[in-house]
Design an enzyme around this catalytic site. Structure first.
Site, PDB file in Angstrom:
ATOM      1  CG  ASN A 152      -1.721   1.218   1.424  1.00  0.00           C
ATOM      2  OD1 ASN A 152      -1.813   2.037   0.503  1.00  0.00           O
ATOM      3  ND2 ASN A 152      -2.333   1.369   2.592  1.00  0.00           N
ATOM      4  CG  HIS A 210      -5.968   1.683   5.201  1.00  0.00           C
ATOM      5  ND1 HIS A 210      -5.556   2.611   6.115  1.00  0.00           N
ATOM      6  CD2 HIS A 210      -4.922   0.837   5.011  1.00  0.00           C
ATOM      7  CE1 HIS A 210      -4.296   2.346   6.457  1.00  0.00           C
ATOM      8  NE2 HIS A 210      -3.889   1.270   5.798  1.00  0.00           N
ATOM      9  CD  GLU A 248      -3.182   5.344   6.808  1.00  0.00           C
ATOM     10  OE1 GLU A 248      -3.161   5.433   5.567  1.00  0.00           O
ATOM     11  OE2 GLU A 248      -2.247   4.835   7.472  1.00  0.00           O
ATOM     12  CD  GLU A 280      -3.468  -2.754   7.267  1.00  0.00           C
ATOM     13  OE1 GLU A 280      -2.351  -2.966   6.798  1.00  0.00           O
ATOM     14  OE2 GLU A 280      -4.116  -1.718   7.033  1.00  0.00           O
ATOM     15  N   GLY A 293       2.804  -1.237   4.286  1.00  0.00           N
ATOM     16  CA  GLY A 293       2.799   0.187   3.976  1.00  0.00           C
ATOM     17  C   GLY A 293       4.214   0.668   3.717  1.00  0.00           C
TER      18      GLY A 293
HETATM   19  C1  PEP Z   1      -0.871   0.016   6.087  1.00  0.00           C
HETATM   20  O1  PEP Z   1      -1.169   1.187   6.230  1.00  0.00           O
HETATM   21  O2  PEP Z   1      -1.612  -0.709   5.403  1.00  0.00           O
HETATM   22  C2  PEP Z   1       0.329  -0.486   6.762  1.00  0.00           C
HETATM   23  C3  PEP Z   1       0.358  -1.737   7.083  1.00  0.00           C
HETATM   24  O3  PEP Z   1       1.331   0.427   7.006  1.00  0.00           O
HETATM   25  P1  PEP Z   1       2.789   0.125   7.671  1.00  0.00           P
HETATM   26  O4  PEP Z   1       3.291  -1.161   7.073  1.00  0.00           O
HETATM   27  O5  PEP Z   1       3.611   1.306   7.302  1.00  0.00           O
HETATM   28  O6  PEP Z   1       2.553  -0.009   9.151  1.00  0.00           O
END
Ligand code: PEP
Length: 255
Positions: free
Chosen positions: A11, A100, A102, A172, A239
């Site tokens: 992502n 997600h 966010e 997540e 991410g």
């Molecule tokens: C994400 O936002 O999907 C994610 C897993 O981010 P990170 O790997 O940077 O924690």
């Protein structure tokens, strides 16, 4: 147990201009082509980069597929700033992240919105990567399993699928996204096992056994193997580490 092929999805979030995105995709293609890719791999760039990355996939025979980071459920019309399933398909996207944290937090997306997006994507034969996860308060209160399974049930309301590969789930924990704090493989397994039970209730046992459930949250080359060893973790949504081609390729290699 049903064999599920590992899936590693990157992502990119709101990173990489068009030309930077093409360069990153080319670097990744080169890194992956120098090894053997046994997992399924997806990269999810920002909308404006999709066409450029699909060109790399086509012309460099890059061993990955294309995903988007969002979609709108209506087919067309007066929805300024939105992107439809057909538009995603027209640039070669075969996956799309939805729900997600966010988007839930900053853009106030609800479970109902996410359910509409899931239905639209499934009808268009684009594979939703449906994200779920709890924040640190929910986890500290010990309500994380109930919270996440409720998100899954709400997102899958009135949905049925006949092919387990048509849907991917990403667990997540919000407190682990971009923070450098990772859940332990045992934390991930506890929730992913509960997600699979919920999928069985919503979609039937056989389908649930075939659906891939990813872990996401500060996953990197040094910790991915611990997650992939767990029975109910079938890959990772990555991410930060997906923005460095060699790191992402190492993660694919470990899968
Ligand atoms: C994400 O936002 O999907 C994610 C897993 O981010 P990170 O790997 O940077 O924690």
């Amino acid at each position: 147990m049903t064999a599920r092929k590992h899936l590693i999805a990157g992502n990119w979030k709101m990173n990489e201009t068009y030309s930077e995105g093409v360069t990153l995709a080319q670097e990744l293609a080169n890194c992956l082509k120098s090894g053997t890719v046994e997992a399924d791999v997806v990269v999810c760039p920002p909308f404006v980069d999709l066409k450029g990355v699909s060109g790399v996939i086509e012309f460099d025979s890059a061993p990955f597929e294309l995903g988007a980071q969002n979609v709108y459920w209506e087919p067309s019309g007066a929805y300024t700033g939105e992107i439809s399933c057909d538009m995603l398909k027209s640039v070669g996207a075969t996956y799309c992240i939805i729900g997600h944290s966010e988007r839930r937090d900053y853009f106030h997306e609800t479970d109902e919105d996410i359910n509409k997006k899931a239905q639209a994507l499934l009808s268009a034969h684009i594979i939703p990567i449906l994200c779920c996860g709890e924040d640190e308060h929910v986890r500290e209160a010990g309500n994380h399993v109930a919270h996440v399974t409720a998100q899954i049930k709400a997102a899958l309301q009135n949905i049925s699928i006949s092919d387990p590969c048509a849907l991917v789930i990403a667990y997540e924990p919000i407190w682990a996204i971009g923070t450098g704090k990772t859940a332990t493989p045992e934390d991930a397994e506890e929730v992913c096992a509960a997600i699979r039970e919920t999928l069985a209730t919503c979609l039937g046992e056989e389908i649930a056994q075939g659906i891939r459930i990813l872990y996401g949250g500060s996953a990197k080359p040094g910790n991915i193997e611990g997650f992939l060893e767990k029975d109910n973790v079938d890959g990772a949504l990555v991410g930060g580490a997906s923005l460095v081609a060699s790191d992402f390729a190492q993660m694919v290699d470990r899968a």
